[in-house]
Scaffold this motif. Structure first.
Motif, PDB file in Angstrom:
ATOM      1  N   HIS A  39       0.812  -1.224   0.000  1.00 21.82           N
ATOM      2  CA  HIS A  39       0.000   0.000   0.000  1.00 21.82           C
ATOM      3  C   HIS A  39       0.842   1.270   0.000  1.00 21.82           C
ATOM      4  CE1 HIS A  39      -3.787  -2.075   0.507  1.00 21.82           C
ATOM      5  NE2 HIS A  39      -3.185  -2.871   1.367  1.00 21.82           N
ATOM      6  N   ARG A  75       1.564   3.212  -2.383  1.00 25.67           N
ATOM      7  CA  ARG A  75       1.015   4.258  -3.252  1.00 25.67           C
ATOM      8  C   ARG A  75      -0.261   4.865  -2.681  1.00 25.67           C
ATOM      9  NH1 ARG A  75       2.739   3.002  -9.216  1.00 25.67           N
ATOM     10  NH2 ARG A  75       4.450   1.591  -8.768  1.00 25.67           N
ATOM     11  N   GLU A  76      -0.761   4.297  -1.582  1.00 25.57           N
ATOM     12  CA  GLU A  76      -1.972   4.803  -0.946  1.00 25.57           C
ATOM     13  C   GLU A  76      -1.682   5.081   0.533  1.00 25.57           C
ATOM     14  OE1 GLU A  76      -5.308   2.237  -3.251  1.00 25.57           O
ATOM     15  OE2 GLU A  76      -3.927   1.148  -1.939  1.00 25.57           O
ATOM     16  N   ASP A 101      -2.895   7.165   2.703  1.00 27.66           N
ATOM     17  CA  ASP A 101      -4.043   7.333   3.597  1.00 27.66           C
ATOM     18  C   ASP A 101      -4.602   5.981   4.031  1.00 27.66           C
ATOM     19  OD1 ASP A 101      -3.803  10.055   3.369  1.00 27.66           O
ATOM     20  OD2 ASP A 101      -5.267  10.211   1.738  1.00 27.66           O
ATOM     21  N   ARG A 102      -4.708   5.059   3.081  1.00 24.54           N
ATOM     22  CA  ARG A 102      -5.195   3.723   3.403  1.00 24.54           C
ATOM     23  C   ARG A 102      -4.207   2.996   4.316  1.00 24.54           C
ATOM     24  NH1 ARG A 102      -7.233  -0.373  -1.121  1.00 24.54           N
ATOM     25  NH2 ARG A 102      -8.937   1.120  -1.142  1.00 24.54           N
TER      26      ARG A 102
END
Length: 146
Positions: free
Chosen positions: A45, A47-48, A50-51
């Motif tokens: 994750h 690249r994400e 916030d997640r």
């Protein structure tokens, strides 16, 4: 000055003693295995962000829940300890059955928290199944070679 000394606690268990602190090898290996699983999740994750932050918060919650359930699962498996040896709650854990119970409740709680955060079930499964495999495999491989 901190002295590092490896003691033979039992014929099958090694421990590292740092002053008055005694750390079992199996716990250190388990922590390192969990770190490897976390790195898998972070890479998955990256690249994400916030997640990833939400997942990290849920993992911290699950870790604290796991510790509490493992520690107090002796009440489920041996409730008589309350009246025979109430101070035993401080020193005893649930053992292997406590590990299984804490792991099951931790996984279910993680799925529930991810569902409440609107993260898809498939994404959660892509996190959970490989992470469990990484933890178990790396634990047993490291214990075999150490």
């Amino acid at each position: 000055m901190i002295k590092l000394k490896v003691n033979e606690v039992c014929t099958t268990m090694d421990a590292i003693q740092i002053g008055p602190l005694l750390l079992k090898k199996s716990i250190l290996v388990l922590l390192f295995s969990c770190l490897i699983a976390y790195l898998y999740i972070a890479i998955l994750h990256k690249r994400e962000p916030d997640r990833l932050k939400v997942i990290e918060q849920h993992l911290l919650s699950v870790t604290l829940l796991w510790i509490l359930v493992f520690k107090f699962s002796i009440l489920v498996f041996r409730p008589s300890i309350l009246w025979t040896n109430p101070f035993g709650l401080i020193f005893f854990t649930g053992g292997t059955n406590g590990i299984y119970l804490a792991s099951l409740l931790g996984i279910l709680y993680f799925y529930w928290k991810m569902y409440k955060s609107n993260i898809h079930f498939k994404t959660t499964t892509i996190i959970v199944i490989p992470s469990i495999a990484i933890i178990v495999l790396s634990y047993f491989i490291m214990m075999y070679f150490l």
